[in-house]
Design an enzyme around this catalytic site. Sequence first.
Site, PDB file in Angstrom:
ATOM      1  N   ASP A  42       0.831  -1.207   0.000  1.00  0.00           N
ATOM      2  CA  ASP A  42       0.000   0.000   0.000  1.00  0.00           C
ATOM      3  C   ASP A  42       0.868   1.261   0.000  1.00  0.00           C
ATOM      4  O   ASP A  42       0.361   2.380  -0.027  1.00  0.00           O
ATOM      5  CB  ASP A  42      -1.019  -0.007   1.152  1.00  0.00           C
ATOM      6  CG  ASP A  42      -0.369  -0.067   2.514  1.00  0.00           C
ATOM      7  OD1 ASP A  42       0.874  -0.155   2.600  1.00  0.00           O
ATOM      8  OD2 ASP A  42      -1.111  -0.027   3.524  1.00  0.00           O
ATOM      9  N   SER A  43       2.191   1.056  -0.044  1.00  0.00           N
ATOM     10  CA  SER A  43       3.112   2.185  -0.261  1.00  0.00           C
ATOM     11  C   SER A  43       2.802   2.857  -1.597  1.00  0.00           C
ATOM     12  O   SER A  43       3.228   3.984  -1.830  1.00  0.00           O
ATOM     13  CB  SER A  43       4.562   1.684  -0.247  1.00  0.00           C
ATOM     14  OG  SER A  43       4.723   0.594  -1.134  1.00  0.00           O
ATOM     15  N   ASP A  81      -1.069  -6.182   0.197  1.00  0.00           N
ATOM     16  CA  ASP A  81      -1.363  -5.478   1.448  1.00  0.00           C
ATOM     17  C   ASP A  81      -2.861  -5.262   1.606  1.00  0.00           C
ATOM     18  O   ASP A  81      -3.523  -4.798   0.668  1.00  0.00           O
ATOM     19  CB  ASP A  81      -0.702  -4.088   1.423  1.00  0.00           C
ATOM     20  CG  ASP A  81       0.597  -4.045   2.193  1.00  0.00           C
ATOM     21  OD1 ASP A  81       0.823  -4.915   3.054  1.00  0.00           O
ATOM     22  OD2 ASP A  81       1.391  -3.116   1.943  1.00  0.00           O
ATOM     23  N   GLU A 176       9.828  -3.609   9.814  1.00  0.00           N
ATOM     24  CA  GLU A 176      10.134  -2.313   9.185  1.00  0.00           C
ATOM     25  C   GLU A 176      10.813  -1.380  10.175  1.00  0.00           C
ATOM     26  O   GLU A 176      10.265  -1.083  11.244  1.00  0.00           O
ATOM     27  CB  GLU A 176       8.840  -1.682   8.627  1.00  0.00           C
ATOM     28  CG  GLU A 176       9.109  -0.323   7.982  1.00  0.00           C
ATOM     29  CD  GLU A 176       7.995   0.195   7.081  1.00  0.00           C
ATOM     30  OE1 GLU A 176       7.051  -0.570   6.782  1.00  0.00           O
ATOM     31  OE2 GLU A 176       8.076   1.367   6.683  1.00  0.00           O
TER      32      GLU A 176
HETATM   33  O1  KIV Z   1       3.630  -1.079   1.515  1.00  0.00           O
HETATM   34  C1  KIV Z   1       4.779  -1.518   1.373  1.00  0.00           C
HETATM   35  O2  KIV Z   1       5.449  -1.319   0.354  1.00  0.00           O
HETATM   36  C2  KIV Z   1       5.325  -2.303   2.472  1.00  0.00           C
HETATM   37  C3  KIV Z   1       6.795  -2.598   2.430  1.00  0.00           C
HETATM   38  C4  KIV Z   1       7.551  -1.374   2.721  1.00  0.00           C
HETATM   39  C5  KIV Z   1       7.148  -3.700   3.335  1.00  0.00           C
HETATM   40  O3  KIV Z   1       4.630  -2.669   3.361  1.00  0.00           O
END
Ligand code: KIV
Length: 257
Positions: A42-43, A81, A176
Amino acid sequence: MKKKILDLIKKKNRSKIVSLTAYSKNIATILDNFCDIILVGDSLGSVLYNYKSTREVSLDTMIEHSKSVRMGIKKSLMVVDMPHNTYRNSKEALKNARKIVLKTKCDAVKLEGGKKIIKIVKDLVKSGIPVMGHLGVLPQSDRSFKFKGKKTSERNKILNDAKLLESAGVFSIVLECVETSLAKIVTQKIDIPTIGIGASNNCDGQILVIDDLIGLNPIDVRFIKKYTNIRKEIKKAVSIYSKDVRNKKFPLKKHSY
Ligand code: KIV
């Protein structure tokens, strides 16, 4: 448990696990040759949509990007995610996780948190949905992105949460921005792989956001290593293209019908 997931767990203490995020098919196709896990993180909320936080990412946005990523993956484990406010209780989590799995054909979902989500994780796993955990900095709920593990209380909580998540049935845990020695302890105390981001080489594997690794995302954070400067390459190509169009060098006869 799926063979793909069992094979991943077996890598613990044998070989490092390679993981990256992807948000679209073309990138996923490239990563698939090199990764054990591809995460639709969800990044994408901050990286692609410029949202202030991942809390603004919707379930539908995650599903659409995941459908695209799915088309690019043949062998890697695909994890999606679950966005903020889609797993506040077991009923909500089950409904949304089932929708994600059905629409995206992913192998697993990832949820952020420890003790608070243990019952939800257990219910997802019981219903056949593989779950990946996420501890340390939790972008969906933390206000600060400072690394975790300075205070003893914080260290105890993260270790305890990791053990709880393992007994709830997660197959792996992302750590993280977790302090180096704490990452080592957590990794040693559980039998499932830890995947670090800003959590040292003491983890069983490593994940990065692909846009950070290739230098497409113009941010500079301690835990990121830029392996190339793709912005420079794109600029070079676009600059030549624009000159070609202006100087009538493109398209040529061979590009025309
Ligand atoms: O949302 C994401 O990209 C993540 C990674 C940073 C582990 O959760």
